[in-house]
Design a protein around this motif. Structure first.
Motif, mmCIF file in Angstrom:
data_model
loop_
_atom_site.group_PDB
_atom_site.id
_atom_site.type_symbol
_atom_site.label_atom_id
_atom_site.label_comp_id
_atom_site.label_asym_id
_atom_site.label_seq_id
_atom_site.Cartn_x
_atom_site.Cartn_y
_atom_site.Cartn_z
ATOM 1 N N GLY A 92 19.074 77.388 38.299
ATOM 2 C CA GLY A 92 19.867 76.982 39.031
ATOM 3 C C GLY A 92 19.974 77.241 40.407
ATOM 4 O O GLY A 92 20.522 78.118 40.775
ATOM 5 N N ALA A 94 20.012 74.706 42.646
ATOM 6 C CA ALA A 94 20.717 73.570 43.577
ATOM 7 C C ALA A 94 22.108 74.184 44.213
ATOM 8 O O ALA A 94 22.700 75.230 43.483
ATOM 9 C CB ALA A 94 21.275 72.326 42.586
ATOM 10 N N ASP A 98 30.959 72.509 45.347
ATOM 11 C CA ASP A 98 32.007 72.983 44.311
ATOM 12 C C ASP A 98 33.452 72.096 43.957
ATOM 13 O O ASP A 98 33.932 72.270 43.110
ATOM 14 C CB ASP A 98 32.631 74.487 44.973
ATOM 15 N N PRO A 124 32.337 70.512 37.673
ATOM 16 C CA PRO A 124 31.834 71.415 36.808
ATOM 17 C C PRO A 124 30.827 72.456 37.354
ATOM 18 O O PRO A 124 30.275 72.123 38.095
ATOM 19 C CB PRO A 124 31.256 70.393 35.773
ATOM 20 N N ASP A 125 30.821 73.837 36.978
ATOM 21 C CA ASP A 125 29.708 74.769 36.959
ATOM 22 C C ASP A 125 28.608 74.565 36.075
ATOM 23 O O ASP A 125 28.837 75.177 34.927
ATOM 24 C CB ASP A 125 30.356 76.058 37.231
ATOM 25 N N ILE A 126 27.629 73.928 36.662
ATOM 26 C CA ILE A 126 26.510 73.665 35.892
ATOM 27 C C ILE A 126 25.895 74.947 35.428
ATOM 28 O O ILE A 126 25.469 75.079 34.120
ATOM 29 C CB ILE A 126 25.535 72.868 36.635
ATOM 30 N N GLY A 142 20.391 82.120 38.054
ATOM 31 C CA GLY A 142 20.979 81.529 39.172
ATOM 32 C C GLY A 142 20.949 82.091 40.474
ATOM 33 O O GLY A 142 20.247 83.147 40.743
ATOM 34 N N ARG A 160 30.332 86.849 35.762
ATOM 35 C CA ARG A 160 31.285 85.769 35.494
ATOM 36 C C ARG A 160 30.753 84.646 35.043
ATOM 37 O O ARG A 160 31.106 83.752 34.141
ATOM 38 C CB ARG A 160 31.949 85.416 36.871
ATOM 39 N N LYS A 161 29.426 84.104 35.339
ATOM 40 C CA LYS A 161 28.807 83.073 34.886
ATOM 41 C C LYS A 161 28.026 83.297 33.620
ATOM 42 O O LYS A 161 28.019 82.277 32.621
ATOM 43 C CB LYS A 161 27.776 82.353 36.046
HETATM 44 O O1 C5P Z 1 29.421 80.150 42.407
HETATM 45 P P1 C5P Z 1 28.202 79.880 43.399
HETATM 46 O O2 C5P Z 1 28.326 78.339 43.746
HETATM 47 O O3 C5P Z 1 28.180 80.827 44.577
HETATM 48 O O4 C5P Z 1 27.197 79.983 42.591
HETATM 49 C C1 C5P Z 1 25.723 79.744 42.695
HETATM 50 C C2 C5P Z 1 25.171 79.368 41.598
HETATM 51 O O5 C5P Z 1 25.737 78.456 40.716
HETATM 52 C C3 C5P Z 1 23.505 78.778 41.822
HETATM 53 O O6 C5P Z 1 22.668 79.058 41.022
HETATM 54 C C4 C5P Z 1 24.254 77.136 41.655
HETATM 55 O O7 C5P Z 1 23.115 76.433 41.346
HETATM 56 C C5 C5P Z 1 25.257 77.331 40.487
HETATM 57 N N1 C5P Z 1 26.112 76.311 40.618
HETATM 58 C C6 C5P Z 1 26.089 75.202 39.698
HETATM 59 N N2 C5P Z 1 27.222 74.592 39.616
HETATM 60 C C7 C5P Z 1 28.171 74.748 40.475
HETATM 61 C C8 C5P Z 1 28.335 75.518 41.318
HETATM 62 C C9 C5P Z 1 27.306 76.512 41.354
HETATM 63 O O8 C5P Z 1 25.298 75.144 38.714
HETATM 64 N N3 C5P Z 1 29.391 73.662 40.462
#
Ligand code: C5P
Length: 222
Positions: A92, A94, A98, A124-126, A142, A160-161
């Protein structure tokens, strides 16, 4: 490149920013160029992987040897990730927005008087969805763009992720990382940190792909 370090594997990469519509003519964006994510997709393809690159709006050519799916916003990016065939490795890269705006379906008019306020809703947090979903790829990677306490924030993000590795970089003022051609990266795992010197984004991509191949094929992380 059959017989490469990632031969036989399916790698899914997200890259670039997302654009979140405010109304039909305006959007919220960020400074991601997509250079690092696109370089990673290209490097994985050179290493023999089948690569699906899910790209936000970027001014870059599609990298050779990759299946590229172009998306606009975070929700479309998530849908494309979920529609892709199961991945062995997810990266990930990208810079997903947020928040999105509760978009107006008509252009907002200044003639309506007063300045509008934008109501933001969480996207959504992908990465977290992929890391915690069923059909979890064996390796989930990530990125963390930080301006301070880079390593501590990366460790927290990893936990966390639920991903396996975080590529952390310092994007503080003066680092020149956003839009630039070089990057100073730290590969953060649950057990340690590997810090790389300042390298071109292409070199970071090649190193990352080489390390992912080693890790996927059973070598210790760091
Ligand atoms: O939480 P943060 O944005 O700092 O985390 C960055 C990582 O999470 C990156 O790998 C980014 O691609 C992924 N991300 C995601 N979806 C989101 C926010 C961040 O996949 N909505």
């Amino acid at each position: 490149a059959s017989g490469g370090a990632l031969a036989g594997l399916h790698v899914v990469v997200t890259s670039g920013p997302t654009h979140e519509a405010i109304d039909p003519v305006r959007y919220i964006a960020n400074r991601s160029s997509g250079k690092q994510g696109h370089a990673i997709a290209a490097a994985a393809a050179s290493a023999g992987a089948r690569v699906t690159l899910i790209a936000g709006p970027v001014a870059l050519a599609d990298p050779p040897g990759c299946e590229v799916i172009h998306v606009e916003n975070a929700r479309d990016m998530l849908a494309a990730v979920e529609a892709a065939p199961p991945a062995d490795i997810f990266i990930g890269a990208a810079a997903v927005a947020d928040w999105r705006v509760e978009a107006a379906s008509d252009k907002m008019k200044k003639e309506n008087g007063g300045a509008p306020s934008l109501a933001l809703v969480e996207n959504p947090d992908i990465l977290a969805r992929v890391a915690q979903g069923k059909n979890r790829p064996r390796l989930v990677v990530g990125f963390a763009a930080e301006t301070r306490d880079v390593l501590r924030h990366a460790q927290e993000k990893l936990a966390r992720k639920g991903c396996d590795l975080i590529v952390a970089n310092d994007v503080g003022a003066g680092s020149g990382v956003f839009g630039g051609d070089s990057n100073e990266a730290h590969l953060v795992s649950r057990t340690g940190v590997e810090s790389w010197p300042r390298l071109s984004k292409k070199e970071v991509a090649a190193r990352l792909v080489a390390r992912l191949a080693q890790i996927f094929h059973g070598e210790a992380v760091s």
